[in-house]
Every structure is written in C-alpha cells, then in structure tokens.
Design an enzyme around this catalytic site. Structure first.
Site, PDB file in Angstrom:
ATOM      1  N   LYS A 133       1.007  -1.108   0.103  1.00 59.66           N
ATOM      2  CA  LYS A 133      -0.284  -0.517  -0.146  1.00 59.66           C
ATOM      3  C   LYS A 133       0.881   1.359  -0.439  1.00 59.66           C
ATOM      4  O   LYS A 133       0.040   2.463  -0.737  1.00 59.66           O
ATOM      5  CB  LYS A 133      -1.151   0.029   1.435  1.00 59.66           C
ATOM      6  CG  LYS A 133      -1.895  -0.958   1.228  1.00 59.66           C
ATOM      7  CD  LYS A 133      -3.124  -0.847   2.635  1.00 59.66           C
ATOM      8  CE  LYS A 133      -3.826  -2.127   2.541  1.00 59.66           C
ATOM      9  NZ  LYS A 133      -5.261  -2.194   3.486  1.00 59.66           N
ATOM     10  N   LYS A 139      -4.188 -10.613  -6.585  1.00 60.77           N
ATOM     11  CA  LYS A 139      -6.314 -10.648  -5.921  1.00 60.77           C
ATOM     12  C   LYS A 139      -7.451  -9.860  -6.345  1.00 60.77           C
ATOM     13  O   LYS A 139      -6.754  -8.520  -7.065  1.00 60.77           O
ATOM     14  CB  LYS A 139      -5.404 -10.242  -4.559  1.00 60.77           C
ATOM     15  CG  LYS A 139      -6.633  -9.960  -3.437  1.00 60.77           C
ATOM     16  CD  LYS A 139      -6.433  -9.449  -2.256  1.00 60.77           C
ATOM     17  CE  LYS A 139      -6.294  -8.557  -2.447  1.00 60.77           C
ATOM     18  NZ  LYS A 139      -6.429  -7.836  -0.830  1.00 60.77           N
ATOM     19  N   LYS A 184     -10.298  -3.729  -4.248  1.00 56.39           N
ATOM     20  CA  LYS A 184     -11.217  -2.726  -4.955  1.00 56.39           C
ATOM     21  C   LYS A 184     -10.575  -1.429  -5.003  1.00 56.39           C
ATOM     22  O   LYS A 184     -11.052  -0.520  -5.507  1.00 56.39           O
ATOM     23  CB  LYS A 184     -12.529  -2.416  -3.718  1.00 56.39           C
ATOM     24  CG  LYS A 184     -11.724  -2.247  -1.991  1.00 56.39           C
ATOM     25  CD  LYS A 184     -12.725  -2.324  -1.266  1.00 56.39           C
ATOM     26  CE  LYS A 184     -12.305  -2.827   0.150  1.00 56.39           C
ATOM     27  NZ  LYS A 184     -13.068  -2.962   1.240  1.00 56.39           N
TER      28      LYS A 184
HETATM   29  P1  TYM Z   1     -11.145  -5.411   3.481  1.00 59.91           P
HETATM   30  O1  TYM Z   1     -11.500  -4.434   3.548  1.00 59.91           O
HETATM   31  O2  TYM Z   1      -9.614  -5.184   2.287  1.00 59.91           O
HETATM   32  O3  TYM Z   1     -11.797  -6.875   3.059  1.00 59.91           O
HETATM   33  C1  TYM Z   1     -12.866  -7.410   3.630  1.00 59.91           C
HETATM   34  C2  TYM Z   1     -12.733  -8.573   3.936  1.00 59.91           C
HETATM   35  O4  TYM Z   1     -12.833  -8.935   2.894  1.00 59.91           O
HETATM   36  C3  TYM Z   1     -11.152 -10.068   2.137  1.00 59.91           C
HETATM   37  N1  TYM Z   1     -11.198 -10.047   0.926  1.00 59.91           N
HETATM   38  C4  TYM Z   1     -10.946 -11.366   0.305  1.00 59.91           C
HETATM   39  N2  TYM Z   1     -11.514 -12.443   0.532  1.00 59.91           N
HETATM   40  C5  TYM Z   1     -10.724 -13.459  -0.505  1.00 59.91           C
HETATM   41  N3  TYM Z   1     -10.410 -12.664  -2.114  1.00 59.91           N
HETATM   42  C6  TYM Z   1      -9.732 -11.038  -1.902  1.00 59.91           C
HETATM   43  N4  TYM Z   1     -10.175 -10.789  -3.434  1.00 59.91           N
HETATM   44  C7  TYM Z   1     -10.646 -10.626  -1.269  1.00 59.91           C
HETATM   45  N5  TYM Z   1     -10.221  -9.281  -1.144  1.00 59.91           N
HETATM   46  C8  TYM Z   1     -10.964  -8.814  -0.123  1.00 59.91           C
HETATM   47  C9  TYM Z   1     -10.649  -9.803   3.371  1.00 59.91           C
HETATM   48  O5  TYM Z   1      -9.215 -10.636   3.348  1.00 59.91           O
HETATM   49  C10 TYM Z   1     -11.157  -9.278   4.856  1.00 59.91           C
HETATM   50  O6  TYM Z   1     -11.759 -10.384   4.927  1.00 59.91           O
HETATM   51  N6  TYM Z   1      -7.659  -4.629   7.607  1.00 59.91           N
HETATM   52  C11 TYM Z   1      -9.155  -5.248   7.036  1.00 59.91           C
HETATM   53  C12 TYM Z   1     -10.165  -4.935   8.055  1.00 59.91           C
HETATM   54  C13 TYM Z   1     -10.426  -4.883   9.432  1.00 59.91           C
HETATM   55  C14 TYM Z   1     -10.221  -6.156  10.254  1.00 59.91           C
HETATM   56  C15 TYM Z   1     -10.691  -5.772  11.314  1.00 59.91           C
HETATM   57  C16 TYM Z   1     -11.002  -7.476   9.269  1.00 59.91           C
HETATM   58  C17 TYM Z   1      -9.735  -3.915  10.092  1.00 59.91           C
HETATM   59  N7  TYM Z   1     -10.129  -4.773  11.202  1.00 59.91           N
HETATM   60  C18 TYM Z   1     -10.648  -6.697  12.266  1.00 59.91           C
HETATM   61  C19 TYM Z   1     -10.663  -8.456  10.786  1.00 59.91           C
HETATM   62  C20 TYM Z   1     -10.879  -8.251  11.963  1.00 59.91           C
HETATM   63  C21 TYM Z   1      -8.968  -5.043   5.485  1.00 59.91           C
HETATM   64  O7  TYM Z   1      -8.580  -3.840   4.997  1.00 59.91           O
HETATM   65  O8  TYM Z   1      -9.658  -5.623   4.336  1.00 59.91           O
END
Ligand code: TYM
Length: 325
Positions: free
Chosen positions: A112, A193, A196
């Site tokens: 990032k 991957k 978004k």
């Molecule tokens: P974020 O917002 O990027 O994504 C949300 C969830 O979706 C999953 N995900 C995917 N899984 C499979 N294939 C993909 N291409 C894909 N893209 C996204 C992510 O693994 C995630 O589970 N840091 C985290 C948000 C967060 C969080 C937390 C998660 C903040 N605090 C505490 C769990 C517990 C994030 O940026 O997810």
C-alpha cells in the site's frame, strides 16, 4: 461456550466478489452458532486520503451491504468503528506493545505504501488498530480472507506479549480462513488478488454489478491455451480461479468440480450464473436498506451501544494492567 467472532470491512470503494466470498458469505453462515460482532472500519479507511462526503456515504453503504447479505442485527452486533472510541484508545496501548520491526515486515504496508505519495504514520500502525478491533471483543475467531493472515498472526503475537508482560488481559484469537474462496483473484490478471483498490474494472466483479455486467466479465476472464479444466493455481491461475469462485458460490470444492467440465466456455457461464444467483437477492435487499438511511443510522447507533458495553470493559482491564488511571 459460544465462540465469539469479530470481523471488519473497510468502507473504501465498492465491495468486490472477493470480499463477499472471502468474508461476508461466511459471516452470515456462522452468526447463528456464534456471538458475532461486525464492524465498518472507517478509521482504517483514513490511513489513505478520503473524500469526507464519500467516506460517510460509503460507511453507510457498507453497513447496508452487511445487512443485505443477511447479517441479522437481532443476533449479531453491527457498528461503525469510529462510533466506539475504545478502538482508538486501545490501539495506542497496542502501538506501544508492537515493535517497529514487526510493523515494517507487514506485506500489506509495503504494497500500500508503494501506491501512496504521502505515506501516513497511520498506514504503518494500521495493524495495531486492527488488533485493537479484535481484542476489544474477547474474540475467539476472526473470519477473514487470506490477505489478512499476516495481520492476524501479529494480533496473536501482540496479545500474547501483552498478557506475558502485564498479566492475562486479552483472549488470543485465531484466524478463520476458509479452504475455498479465501483468495479470489482478478479475472484479467489471475496472479493478482481481486481488489477494490486496484484499477482493473474488467477484472473486478463488484457486489453491486448488474447481472449482465457480471456475465460479461466472466466471459472475458483470462484463462490459458491448453484447453484443459484442471485445478492447479500455480500453472493454471485463471482456470483455477474460476473453479474456486464456482466452488465458493455453490458450496463445494474446486477438486469436485474440475472433472465436470471439458471446456472453458461452460465453466465461465456456470460460474457467472452461480455468482449472479448469489448476488441478485443481496442487491435487491441492499436497495431496500439504502432507501431508508434513517432506519440504517438508528440501527448503527444501537450497534455502537452494544459494542461500547463490551469494549469499555476490555479497555478498562488493559489500562489497569498497564497501571493507567
Ligand atoms: P478489507 O476491507 O480489505 O476486506 C474485507 C474482507 O474481505 C476479504 N477479502 C477477500 N477475500 C478473498 N479474496 C479477495 N480477493 C478478497 N478481498 C478482500 C479480506 O480478507 C477481509 O476479510 N484490514 C481489514 C479490515 C479489518 C479487519 C479488522 C478484519 C480491520 N479490522 C479486524 C478483521 C478483523 C481489511 O482491510 O479488509
């Protein structure tokens, strides 16, 4: 005891099929057998620049998507991270528990920060806030996609270190990463991957894409030239990605599906159809929720109250362990 689950989603951009298959679909499944807490992590979103109006709208939209997917506010807690100040407060205590070296090794930070002109300190300490999110709710299990694995390992390390230094304070959580759907790849570049935050409109299926758009994106998905339907992510990333998506959307495994197809065309068509079948009812419920922002806001106020009740007790425990207050 009923397992406690926590997970979060950033309100950045439109949510993708990856977020649905890797996270949301699984949250809904587990909520009846767990005590689940789900969060729209708007504080994580501001680690990179955001337009304020757009962030506020996307925060509400993300909450609406949780509900549209079937998160039931009568069973699960749904709230917005910034509504519960304990998240920022515990994050500071954990920033003082995690090391600079550990944060420097986070691959998501490296990726990032390469894309940013201005790299905020918040982007660097992001995993400490994520650890705070999880630890505040005495979480046993964290359902996430594979890209969050390293952050979860760090959360465990931080919790264990804190407990070791200051006495038993936190429950040490485990990552819950599914065997199928945890790594949905871009349809145009299946070695990357689906995300978004990466500009690949044709390779990214959005949860709110029209059915015809979804069908077109799958039709144009990149495969390979050997014409054999086989699950082998290393040498056949495109075909394997389609098999994984179809498996995740029909509750089976890629291995169980591979023998059923001789050609790529029918595999693409069936994958598109399965994805549309999963997303169409969600899109309809999403429109209902977004049509009533007052009800949505009221629900989030209630969720924040429930979250605060648990979070404040955990924060107080952590402060006491440290000799604060
Ligand atoms: P974020 O917002 O990027 O994504 C949300 C969830 O979706 C999953 N995900 C995917 N899984 C499979 N294939 C993909 N291409 C894909 N893209 C996204 C992510 O693994 C995630 O589970 N840091 C985290 C948000 C967060 C969080 C937390 C998660 C903040 N605090 C505490 C769990 C517990 C994030 O940026 O997810």
């Amino acid at each position: 005891m009923t397992p406690r689950v926590f997970s979060g989603i950033q309100p950045t951009g439109e949510l993708t099929l990856g977020t649905y298959l890797g996270a949301l679909q699984r949250f809904v499944r587990d909520q009846t057998t767990t005590r689940s807490v789900f969060c729209v992590v708007d504080l994580h979103a501001i680690t990179v620049p955001q337009d304020p109006g757009q962030l506020a709208q996307r925060t509400l939209d993300t909450a609406a998507l949780y509900l549209a997917c079937g998160i039931d506010p009568a069973t699960s807690t749904l709230f917005v991270q910034s509504h519960v100040p304990e998240h920022s407060q515990l994050a500071w205590l954990l920033e003082c528990t995690v090391s600079f070296g550990e944060l420097s090794r986070m691959t998501q930070f490296k990726e990032k920060s390469d894309r940013q002109q201005f790299v905020s300190a918040g982007l660097f300490t992001y995993p400490a806030l994520m650890a705070a999110d999880i630890l505040l709710y005495d979480t046993d299990r964290v359902p996430v996609g594979d890209d969050q694995r390293q952050h979860l390992e760090l959360t465990r390390d931080v919790a264990e270190r804190f407990n070791h230094r200051h006495g038993d304070t936190f429950v040490v959580p485990t990552a819950d990463i599914s065997a199928v759907g945890a790594r949905v790849m871009d349809l145009q570049d299946p070695t990357r991957k689906m995300s978004k935050s990466v500009d690949s409109p044709q390779g990214t299926v959005l949860m709110l894409d029209e059915p015809a758009v979804i069908v077109r994106k799958f039709k144009r998905a990149v495969t390979d030239n050997d014409g054999e339907v086989r699950f082998d992510p290393a040498t056949k990333p495109g075909v394997s990605n389609l098999l994984s998506i179809l498996a995740a959307a029909t509750d089976t495994t890629p291995e169980a599906l591979e023998g059923q197809y001789q050609q790529y065309g029918p595999l693409k068509a069936d994958t598109a159809e399965a994805v549309v079948a999963r997303l169409a009812p969600i899109q309809a419920r999403y429109r209902e929720w977004t049509a009533d922002p007052t009800a949505l806001r009221a629900l989030l106020v209630q969720g924040a109250e429930q979250a605060h009740a648990v979070a404040s007790a955990t924060l107080a425990r952590a402060q006491q362990s440290l000799g604060l207050g």
